[in-house]
Enzyme design. Structure first.
Site, PDB file in Angstrom:
ATOM      1  N   ILE A   1       1.668   6.718  -6.461  1.00  0.00           N
ATOM      2  CA  ILE A   1       0.987   6.460  -7.777  1.00  0.00           C
ATOM      3  C   ILE A   1       0.381   4.872  -7.871  1.00  0.00           C
ATOM      4  CG2 ILE A   1       1.588   8.344  -9.331  1.00  0.00           C
ATOM      5  CD1 ILE A   1       3.842   6.642 -10.313  1.00  0.00           C
TER       6      ILE A   1
ATOM      7  N   GLU B   1       5.432  -4.795  -4.466  1.00  0.00           N
ATOM      8  CA  GLU B   1       5.390  -5.663  -3.505  1.00  0.00           C
ATOM      9  C   GLU B   1       6.230  -5.347  -2.315  1.00  0.00           C
ATOM     10  OE1 GLU B   1       7.984  -9.116  -3.775  1.00  0.00           O
ATOM     11  OE2 GLU B   1       6.697 -10.036  -2.394  1.00  0.00           O
ATOM     12  N   PHE B   2       7.246  -4.340  -2.447  1.00  0.00           N
ATOM     13  CA  PHE B   2       8.170  -3.804  -1.306  1.00  0.00           C
ATOM     14  C   PHE B   2       7.720  -2.701  -0.872  1.00  0.00           C
ATOM     15  CE2 PHE B   2      10.453  -6.724  -4.330  1.00  0.00           C
ATOM     16  CZ  PHE B   2      10.663  -7.827  -3.539  1.00  0.00           C
TER      17      PHE B   2
ATOM     18  N   GLU C   1       5.592   1.384  -1.421  1.00  0.00           N
ATOM     19  CA  GLU C   1       4.678   2.284  -2.438  1.00  0.00           C
ATOM     20  C   GLU C   1       5.577   2.832  -3.591  1.00  0.00           C
ATOM     21  OE1 GLU C   1       4.230   5.006   0.600  1.00  0.00           O
ATOM     22  OE2 GLU C   1       2.154   4.203   0.944  1.00  0.00           O
ATOM     23  N   VAL C   2       4.729   3.079  -4.472  1.00  0.00           N
ATOM     24  CA  VAL C   2       5.389   3.587  -5.798  1.00  0.00           C
ATOM     25  C   VAL C   2       4.950   5.089  -5.679  1.00  0.00           C
ATOM     26  CG1 VAL C   2       5.825   3.635  -8.251  1.00  0.00           C
ATOM     27  CG2 VAL C   2       5.369   1.262  -6.845  1.00  0.00           C
TER      28      VAL C   2
ATOM     29  N   LYS D   1      10.367   4.122  -6.513  1.00  0.00           N
ATOM     30  CA  LYS D   1       9.881   2.725  -5.616  1.00  0.00           C
ATOM     31  C   LYS D   1      10.603   2.720  -4.581  1.00  0.00           C
ATOM     32  CE  LYS D   1       8.663  -0.425  -9.310  1.00  0.00           C
ATOM     33  NZ  LYS D   1       8.830  -1.798  -9.901  1.00  0.00           N
TER      34      LYS D   1
ATOM     35  N   ASP E   1       7.472 -12.681 -17.173  1.00  0.00           N
ATOM     36  CA  ASP E   1       6.420 -12.140 -16.675  1.00  0.00           C
ATOM     37  C   ASP E   1       5.826 -10.982 -17.531  1.00  0.00           C
ATOM     38  OD1 ASP E   1       4.061 -12.109 -15.076  1.00  0.00           O
ATOM     39  OD2 ASP E   1       5.030 -10.983 -13.660  1.00  0.00           O
TER      40      ASP E   1
HETATM   41  P1  AMP Z   1       5.451  -2.068 -10.099  1.00  0.00           P
HETATM   42  O1  AMP Z   1       5.815  -2.486  -8.356  1.00  0.00           O
HETATM   43  O2  AMP Z   1       6.608  -2.150 -10.822  1.00  0.00           O
HETATM   44  O3  AMP Z   1       4.346  -3.313 -10.545  1.00  0.00           O
HETATM   45  O4  AMP Z   1       4.419  -0.824  -9.833  1.00  0.00           O
HETATM   46  C1  AMP Z   1       3.383  -0.641  -9.345  1.00  0.00           C
HETATM   47  C2  AMP Z   1       2.770   0.412 -10.071  1.00  0.00           C
HETATM   48  O5  AMP Z   1       3.265   1.680  -9.886  1.00  0.00           O
HETATM   49  C3  AMP Z   1       2.156   0.339 -11.519  1.00  0.00           C
HETATM   50  O6  AMP Z   1       1.454  -0.938 -11.790  1.00  0.00           O
HETATM   51  C4  AMP Z   1       2.277   1.520 -11.958  1.00  0.00           C
HETATM   52  O7  AMP Z   1       1.105   1.961 -12.090  1.00  0.00           O
HETATM   53  C5  AMP Z   1       3.230   2.327 -11.246  1.00  0.00           C
HETATM   54  N1  AMP Z   1       4.356   2.661 -11.581  1.00  0.00           N
HETATM   55  C6  AMP Z   1       5.599   1.937 -11.598  1.00  0.00           C
HETATM   56  N2  AMP Z   1       6.507   2.455 -12.159  1.00  0.00           N
HETATM   57  C7  AMP Z   1       6.086   3.391 -12.692  1.00  0.00           C
HETATM   58  C8  AMP Z   1       6.714   4.416 -13.850  1.00  0.00           C
HETATM   59  N3  AMP Z   1       8.062   4.375 -13.883  1.00  0.00           N
HETATM   60  N4  AMP Z   1       5.904   5.499 -13.902  1.00  0.00           N
HETATM   61  C9  AMP Z   1       4.593   5.429 -13.626  1.00  0.00           C
HETATM   62  N5  AMP Z   1       4.103   4.602 -13.103  1.00  0.00           N
HETATM   63  C10 AMP Z   1       4.736   3.563 -12.582  1.00  0.00           C
END
Ligand code: AMP
Length: 878
Positions: free
Chosen positions: A554, A558-559, A561-562, A580, A673
């Site tokens: 989804i 940075e580290f 895929e989510v 993550k 941030d």
């Molecule tokens: P991040 O590395 O936390 O910035 O996550 C990258 C992207 O993954 C975010 O911009 C969201 O679109 C998605 N994402 C991260 N955490 C969640 C979550 N708990 N539920 C749904 N989408 C998420």
């Protein structure tokens, strides 16, 4: 080249017209008043000014009968170098006037200011066919004065110059001088100097003066740092970063910086020097501390008087010496008073139980005044980083809440009006073990007696429960006493151990140097753990990879895929989660930083903070599992649903974010941030704060830009003090919250649009603020402006923001007043004058300025007749 014979200025003015138009009008130019224009601004350095050259200018004309110099002198007999040409009646004119070589003195962008008059062709009888009303300016770069004989076509054209005002014969009659001033700039220059050339193609011109200059940011002292004269950059939009050097007796870790703009202005000071220990800042210099005063470190703002029972006879003291018989411990700060030692030498143990130890001690022999209280510090043996301090006014105490069969270290010190005495030596006592013998001892007691005891206990518990309702109610009254008698361990379940404590006692817990307030948990920086893995496992649950089903990707972190997926823990229902992942081939630091987020998130438990389910560290890939937020990040969600929500729905989202932030600030966590992209939103439109991190917090944010101090900061969301000197606090989070409000109300618009980061910094520093978004309730915009107060102490706190939003939600009509459409300046920043800044003389003037003049009467009727009264209006009373 000089004209034939200089005429005195007065005589020059007296000359009358002849057949040729030139002599008549050149006379008019010899106006002494021109000399008053000579002063140039302090940020301009003149390379050539034809008006100030006393001797021959050394310029050349080709052909020789083209441009000619009129040798005039002013009233002080100083020559005025004016060149004229007026071949308006002749065809095919090509008259060149070349300056001598001009050194650029290292500047790569120079300015040429021309003052000239030009005759209107219409006013020349018969000359109309050939007469021109422009001339051309050229330059040629060369490292020395040998380049003058280059060909015309080697000169580079700067511009064609036309007059704003040309003059006619009529003007001459009235002696009206229509002097034109034109400025052109040239750059980047790459050689040491250049020539200028003026080409006439058939106009009637008098070139009255030529001034060539470059711009510099003049040397200045700012924030105790000296910034040298700095020549501006070659480009008109270039900002040059300049390091300052600390003035005498001042120091800094990192040299302060400023930026020199192309216009010769200093912009955006970053960092500062501080007067070193023993010196204080006065009038931008560091002045020595007088005898009797001291300053211990550069960070202390000013010299302080020596604390009680200490002195110094020296100037520039960094500490004060204790008077005879008075002492200060080595570990005490120099701000502490010197006291006579009153150490407590004997501490005796009293009753020892499995959860408590009673202590008593003797008042010190020489207490140095009346003892105000005692401080008892204790911790479990070998766990000194986590200690508790209790204060007591008596010489005995029962310390409870201890672990059975554990050794505790106790130290006690006394406090008098003169300050604290030293701690006693360490006393070591052990709590008693949990006794199983008790039941075997009781085995001799008849069974009936046990039954009666159990019955009484149960009865007491039931009565107590019925009467007091909740066990954790502090007003437990007699019911809790009854419970205490019947079932002592209930007291401890009743939350914080105050129930049994002397009301005079205070208890404070410390963990790794952080005070842990009773009832309020404190955020613990995972950095304080030597082993980061220990922090992860203290705050995050380990999940077996087999419990997780990954469904789809989804997002990208940075580290790695989510993903979204499902988590099925033993004995629990399966539910959706976000996962993550840490990409393969990671370094140890990346693993630490990745899991750092979990160590932080795992400490939070709040409906508006993203909830951590756990981590997978024992198998690969390493994962962080959180609750799933169906609508993803808030900025994208709002952009996708532009204009789709009611104001109350938007305020509801903002309320949730503020509530999450209040929780974080209560925990002592500064987010740094906060931005709509770092808020997640679920299918019920509940917003949750996310994106926690250690040093990397800003590294993975594409919005973060490197500042001149090397850190990476999301400029548009960050408070000025955090950009300038990294002062990140909950108050800087409040600033960012104001930007998030603006993002939410404008449905994901980019703050400050396409302005550059540098322009944003400059505009904000100069007091400009984002304008109200379209259709924004006035109360919300006012709250945004409050969050963007320059003085961070004047910004509202998160709890005030939450209650303000709650009030608006309870009273939706308060959201009906929108910011006046006419005062809303679309896509332009608005100048923001904070209340009480003294910028306005009256309430009426202020209201007019913010286009709210119609409310003046209401303000007066309600007693807000002065700016001071208005400034007193707090958020609470709004
Ligand atoms: P991040 O590395 O936390 O910035 O996550 C990258 C992207 O993954 C975010 O911009 C969201 O679109 C998605 N994402 C991260 N955490 C969640 C979550 N708990 N539920 C749904 N989408 C998420």
């Amino acid at each position: 080249m000089r004209g034939s014979g200089a005429r005195a200025g007065a005589a020059g003015l007296g000359c009358s017209g002849g057949g040729s138009p030139a002599p008549l009008w050149t006379c008019l130019l010899l106006c002494g008043a021109l000399r008053s224009l000579l002063a140039s601004p302090s940020n301009e350095v003149t390379l050539l000014d034809s008006r100030t050259v006393l001797g021959d200018l050394g310029w050349r004309a080709y052909p020789k009968n083209g441009w000619e110099e009129i040798g005039e002198v002013d009233e002080n007999y100083a020559p005025i170098h004016t060149y004229q040409v007026c071949k308006v009646m002749e065809q095919n004119q090509n008259n060149w006037l070349l300056t001598s070589w001009i050194s650029n003195e290292g500047a790569s962008r120079i300015f040429i200011e021309l003052k000239f008059t030009l005759r209107d062709c219409n006013s020349l009888p018969g000359g109309l066919g050939t007469c021109k009303e422009t001339f051309n300016v050229y330059y040629f770069e060369s490292d020395d004065a040998d380049g003058r004989n280059v060909k015309e076509n080697q000169y580079i054209k700067i511009d064609t110059i036309a007059a704003d005002e040309s003059f006619t014969e009529l003007d001459l009659g009235d002696r009206v001088m229509k002097l034109n001033t034109e400025v052109r700039d040239v750059g980047p220059l790459t050689k040491k100097g250049f020539y200028l050339a003026f080409q006439d193609v058939g106009a009637c011109i008098a070139l009255v003066s030529v001034r060539v200059y470059y711009k510099k940011c003049p040397s200045v002292i700012r924030n105790l740092a000296l910034f040298p004269d700095t020549i501006t950059g070659a480009d008109s939009s270039q900002l040059l970063e300049v390091s300052g050097s600390c003035v005498n007796h001042s120091v800094t870790d990192e040299p302060p910086k400023m930026h020199c703009s192309a216009e010769g202005e200093w912009l955006v000071p970053i960092g500062k020097c501080m007067c070193k220990a023993g010196y204080e800042e006065k009038n931008s210099t560091c002045q020595v501390c007088r005898p009797g005063f001291f300053k211990a470190s550069p960070q202390s703002p000013s010299c302080s008087k020596c604390p009680p029972h200490s002195y110094t006879h020296e100037e520039a003291s960094t500490s004060c010496l204790c008077e005879e018989h008075y002492f200060r411990r080595e570990s005490d700060p120099p701000t502490m008073a010197c006291t006579t030692p009153s150490p407590i030498s004997i501490v005796k143990k009293g009753k020892i139980a499995k959860n408590s130890i009673s202590l008593s001690w003797q008042e010190p022999d020489r207490p140095n005044g009346i003892i105000l209280e005692y401080e008892i510090k204790y911790f479990e043996k070998d766990q000194e980083t986590s200690y508790t301090i209790i204060k007591s006014k008596e010489t005995k105490i029962t310390v409870d809440g201890l672990k059975p069969a554990s050794t505790y270290i106790f130290q006690i010190r006394a406090r008098t009006a003169a300050g604290y005495g030293g701690f006693s030596r360490r006393f070591e006592f052990e709590t008693s073990p949990v006794s199983v013998a008790a039941s075997s001892d009781q085995s001799q007691i008849p069974i009936i007696a046990v039954s009666v005891t159990v019955g009484v206990i149960l009865l007491a518990v039931v009565i107590g429960f019925l009467l007091s309702g909740s066990c954790c109610d502090h007003g437990c009254g007699w019911a809790s006493s009854l419970r205490a008698v019947a079932y002592p361990s209930l007291i401890w379940r009743c939350g914080y151990s105050k129930a049994k404590q002397d009301p005079e006692e205070e208890k404070m817990h410390f963990h790794n140097g952080h005070i842990k307030l009773p009832g309020v948990r404190t955020y613990i920086d995972p950095h304080t753990y030597e082993d980061p893995n220990q922090a992860v496992h203290e705050f995050a649950k380990e999940i077996e990879a087999s419990c997780i089903t990954i469904e789809r990707v989804i997002g990208a972190g940075e580290f790695g895929e989510v993903c979204s997926g499902r988590l099925k823990l033993p004995g629990k229902r399966e539910f959706p989660v976000a996962i993550k992942t840490l990409k393969v081939g990671y370094t140890e630091k990346q693993r630490r930083d990745f899991l750092g987020e979990a160590s932080i998130m795992g400490q939070f438990d709040h409906p508006n903070i993203i909830h951590l389910e756990g981590v997978v560290t024992k198998s690969k890939p390493v994962m962080i599992v959180t609750e799933y937020m169906e609508n993803g990040s808030l900025d994208t969600f709002l952009k996708k649903n532009d204009g789709q929500f009611t104001v109350i729905q938007l305020v509801g989202m903002l309320r949730g974010i503020a509530s999450g932030m209040k929780y974080l600030s209560d925990m002592g966590y500064v987010h740094r941030d906060l931005a709509a992209r770092n808020i997640l939103i679920n299918s019920n439109l509940v917003c949750k704060v996310s994106d926690f991190g250690l040093s990397r917090v800003l590294e993975d944010d594409p919005e973060a830009a490197y500042t001149t101090r090397g850190g990476k900061i999301p400029i548009r969301w960050t408070a000025p003090e955090a950009i300038a000197f990294r002062k990140f606090t909950s108050a800087s989070d409040v600033w960012s919250y104001g930007i998030v409000m603006w993002e939410v109300v404008s449905y994901g618009e980019r703050p400050y649009w396409e302005m550059t980061n540098q322009d944003v910094i400059k505009a904000v520093e100069e007091g400009y603020r984002l304008p109200s978004p379209m259709d924004c309730p006035a109360a919300l915009y006012q709250l945004m402006l409050d969050c963007w107060q320059k003085d961070r102490n004047s910004r509202p706190k998160f709890d005030e923001i939450v209650s303000m939003l709650d009030k608006l939600i309870r009273n939706p009509s308060s959201l009906k007043t929108l910011v006046n459409a006419s005062s809303r300046v679309s896509n332009l920043l608005v100048e923001h004058s904070p209340l009480g800044s003294g910028a306005y003389r009256s309430v009426g003037e202020w209201l007019e300025a913010i286009k709210m003049g119609r409310y003046t009467e209401i303000f007066m009727e309600n007693g807000y007749s002065t700016m001071d009264a208005v400034a007193q209006v707090t958020l609470e009373s709004c």
